[in-house]
Design a protein around this motif. Sequence first.
Motif, PDB file in Angstrom:
ATOM      1  N   UNK A   1       4.945   4.115   2.397  1.00 20.56           N
ATOM      2  CA  UNK A   1       3.965   3.025   2.398  1.00 20.56           C
ATOM      3  C   UNK A   1       3.403   2.821   3.809  1.00 20.56           C
ATOM      4  N   UNK A   2       2.480   1.900   3.887  1.00 21.36           N
ATOM      5  CA  UNK A   2       1.891   1.564   5.188  1.00 21.36           C
ATOM      6  C   UNK A   2       2.869   0.782   6.062  1.00 21.36           C
TER       7      UNK A   2
ATOM      8  N   UNK B   1       8.000   5.641  12.710  1.00 25.21           N
ATOM      9  CA  UNK B   1       6.972   4.603  12.711  1.00 25.21           C
ATOM     10  C   UNK B   1       6.830   4.086  11.295  1.00 25.21           C
ATOM     11  N   UNK B   2       6.400   2.854  11.182  1.00 25.27           N
ATOM     12  CA  UNK B   2       6.323   2.239   9.858  1.00 25.27           C
ATOM     13  C   UNK B   2       5.210   2.798   8.976  1.00 25.27           C
ATOM     14  N   UNK B   3       4.163   3.330   9.586  1.00 29.72           N
ATOM     15  CA  UNK B   3       3.075   3.894   8.770  1.00 29.72           C
ATOM     16  C   UNK B   3       3.482   5.314   8.371  1.00 29.72           C
TER      17      UNK B   3
ATOM     18  N   UNK C   1       0.840  -1.202   0.000  1.00 26.12           N
ATOM     19  CA  UNK C   1       0.000   0.000   0.000  1.00 26.12           C
ATOM     20  C   UNK C   1       0.872   1.248   0.000  1.00 26.12           C
ATOM     21  N   UNK C   2       0.858   1.959  -1.099  1.00 16.94           N
ATOM     22  CA  UNK C   2       1.684   3.153  -1.261  1.00 16.94           C
ATOM     23  C   UNK C   2       0.830   4.391  -1.006  1.00 16.94           C
ATOM     24  N   UNK C   3       1.313   5.262  -0.126  1.00 18.78           N
ATOM     25  CA  UNK C   3       0.516   6.424   0.267  1.00 18.78           C
ATOM     26  C   UNK C   3       1.017   7.729  -0.331  1.00 18.78           C
ATOM     27  N   UNK C   4       2.309   7.834  -0.581  1.00 19.06           N
ATOM     28  CA  UNK C   4       2.866   9.117  -1.045  1.00 19.06           C
ATOM     29  C   UNK C   4       4.126   8.866  -1.854  1.00 19.06           C
TER      30      UNK C   4
ATOM     31  N   UNK D   1      -5.541   4.713  10.453  1.00 18.02           N
ATOM     32  CA  UNK D   1      -5.235   3.638   9.504  1.00 18.02           C
ATOM     33  C   UNK D   1      -6.529   3.021   8.983  1.00 18.02           C
ATOM     34  N   UNK D   2      -7.528   2.916   9.860  1.00 18.14           N
ATOM     35  CA  UNK D   2      -8.822   2.341   9.441  1.00 18.14           C
ATOM     36  C   UNK D   2      -9.387   3.095   8.249  1.00 18.14           C
TER      37      UNK D   2
END
Lengths: 386, 456
Positions: free
Chosen positions: A120-121, A144-146, A103-106, B184-185
């Motif tokens: 990523x998440x 943090x990993x998220x 899951x890629x966010x940015x 996250x949800x």
Amino acid sequence: MNTPKNRNRRPEWLAGIFLTVALAAPAALQAEPVVKDGDLPMPLIERFENFGAKDGIPTHKVHAVYKTRDGHLWIGTWDGLCVREADGKFKRYGPEDGLSHKMVLCITEDPTTGDLWVATMRGLNKFSGGKFTQYTQTNSGLPNNVVYGCDVLDDMVVVATAAGAGILNLKTGQWRIFDHTNSLMHEPWCYAVKGAKDLIYWGIWGAGVLEYDFKKNTWKEYRDPDRDFHYDLVPDDGLINDITSWLSWEDGILWQNTYFGFTRYDGKKFKTWVQDQSPLLSNFTQIVWPHRRVAWIGMDKGVSVTDGEVWVNYEVGTDGEGIRTIHRPGAQPEKTVMNTALANRFVLGIYVDDEEAWFATSDGLSRGVYANPNPYKRLPGIAAAP
Amino acid sequence: MKTLFGLLLGLGLPAAATAAGYGYVEKPEPPPVEPDDTCVSVPSDAAVTAGVYPYYANTPEEMLPFRGVEPVYRYWTTRLPFLGPGRDYPPPTDLKSLKVGLLSPASYGPEGERGQRTRKGVLLAFEEANAARQAGELPFEIFEREDAPQWGSAANIAVEFKDHDVLAFLGTIDGDATHVALRVALKIETYMINTSDPDPTLTETQIPWLTRIWPDDRQQCFRLADLIVRKHGCTRIAIFRESSRPGRVGVMHFANYIRRLGHPPIQHLFFKPGDQNIGPQIAALQAAEPDAILFYGQPGDVGRFARQFRQAGIKAKFFGFDRLQEDAFRENAGDAAEGTIITYFWDPNRPDPKWVEFKEKYRKRWGETPDAYAAYGYDGAKLLIEAINHAGPNRFLIRDYLAGLDEWDGVTGHMVFDGRWDNIVPISIAELKGGQWHFQPAPPITKLDHQKLTQR
């Protein structure tokens, strides 16, 4: 990086034809008219081109879109990082290729090296020379990993994570971590970050926006003066809300997304917008991409584009048609039904330059094609891009 | 011009240009509402009642901020819809079970024992559900993870839930963990039912992927403010709370409420969990001479401090939140606990058949009496099971079912959900007399305006 590019410029006489025809068109309601954008501070989109599974995009949901300086288009999806290849198809990179999570966010680019940084998440990734290097909270100083957001500023990669802000010094490889123990954060829940010359802005969940002067090592806090989530007491008094869902900065202007409305801050004054009381389509604003002092705002009801005065909204109608509405101060809205529309109204990511606009949505990717192929060329008074 | 005007109206566009220039239709004046001064009244401010759902968690009007001033915008008078796609996604074809996540606090941490009681309630509900599955129906499977003390651990766990394709998840007590998991949800579009986080700010993030069935500290705060100021007539009120985020957000509304009632806190003092020497705080309280002290913290700490206060000659009446009902408070406070009044959710000895049946089942399964954590855990799991049974294995339809609920009945009682998907059922109180808690019935439940709900 919002560096504009002027590749493939069209002849100026073509723009003149567009303008002439546009001025002759009726203003209020038209079916696919020749658009009138000569007096607008932003390009008008005349049609959308949509991309999905048929083009190799592996999943419905596209979180992020980014065009690198070499012209490559990258997208971050629910299921991997993708790049658009010469044949128009998207090639996917996933965990099996070394990406830390699917899951890629940015996505952002290091303007010096061309390296791609991918949030990523589960971890931050550098994509360089065709290889991924992973940064996680167990193998690096990543807080943090998220990782919700990342940006590159000078020799720094700056990140916003679920439990703190981080700066990776690309020269030394050292990390600095900021949280509630060593900054102005009440809680270390960071959801957006943007480099701004000598400053870094972090969007904090519940603490508004923090401005960090990395040369002076000083912090400044921007908050909603109401200090209450149930109402906005007074307009334009500060941030619309302390829960920042995203932010960006360009050419001296800070833009803040929240799920309660939208904020502009030019260094002196705040301006806030909420739905129903302004042209802002929805309070649930998820992303902003500023370009030439115009904000392109992605939300759950489509896209609003504004310089703070004039607004152009793009919605998706009940039958899938596109709806474009121009709001000028003191004038009735001008609504146009378009034959094409955003792939989906739930817009999660945006990239805009002088040539085109890209929209990452919950159900595919869209390209916004400008009515005027070179909209900024014939608009005197528009500030040059930084 | 008339034609254009009509055309615009027909398209649903705003008709009148305002001074701001964009032309929006003015909202009609809301109807007048009869004033009501009870603690759980619908506020009498007419503007407040214009929305579909009770405003500000149904806080009495005299405790509302800026009452008499109409803010430029109010939130949660209606619910935010989720406008993304997903409802028509085909169901997964390779499912072997219906996976549900359970995020519990670290079993070795300060919330560990409460988390275990929640877990037992959750497990009981799923055991019952699996026992009742018919042939051909997929069983439920609980994917369990425990939070870790460092900030952000819950965010990583929520991602892990997604990696394992849970349909929804339950959790947790700790407000910090729940907040980061909730964010996250939203990204993973997976619904969360919270059964025990009292943090008032949790549901104020405008993320339409959460229902909280645990009545939060805001509701306890206005009940306590009403009790202390109006019912007991206290005017010199001190707050003594844990120096932590739960402590800070737990009492923040109380401090505001009593201020709006005309009696701001005369002292707002802190302690650290486990503190033994609170001499400076005792000295400060002796000097301030409060007639009421509101505690917020772990029951063992508060019990110890209550005893020290009495030993120091402090005569103020003691008040506290639901946690003081736990035995550690009485054990550490000894005689000093006598007369303490707390907020609590309901009378655990009430003869309600649903509650009695649940207590019996829980005792039979786990060999102990259920408390609020166990009961809300059970209810949260039952609610989630109901949603999955109704919607099938589609996260978006599960969301729609849960986010669309206005009321629901559990073993804990009747629930009423507001515009933030928060259970705003009125809070009961209990007083310690003769070493036993004496529970009072909760105030009547405010009915939602079903006419407005129907018209949504």
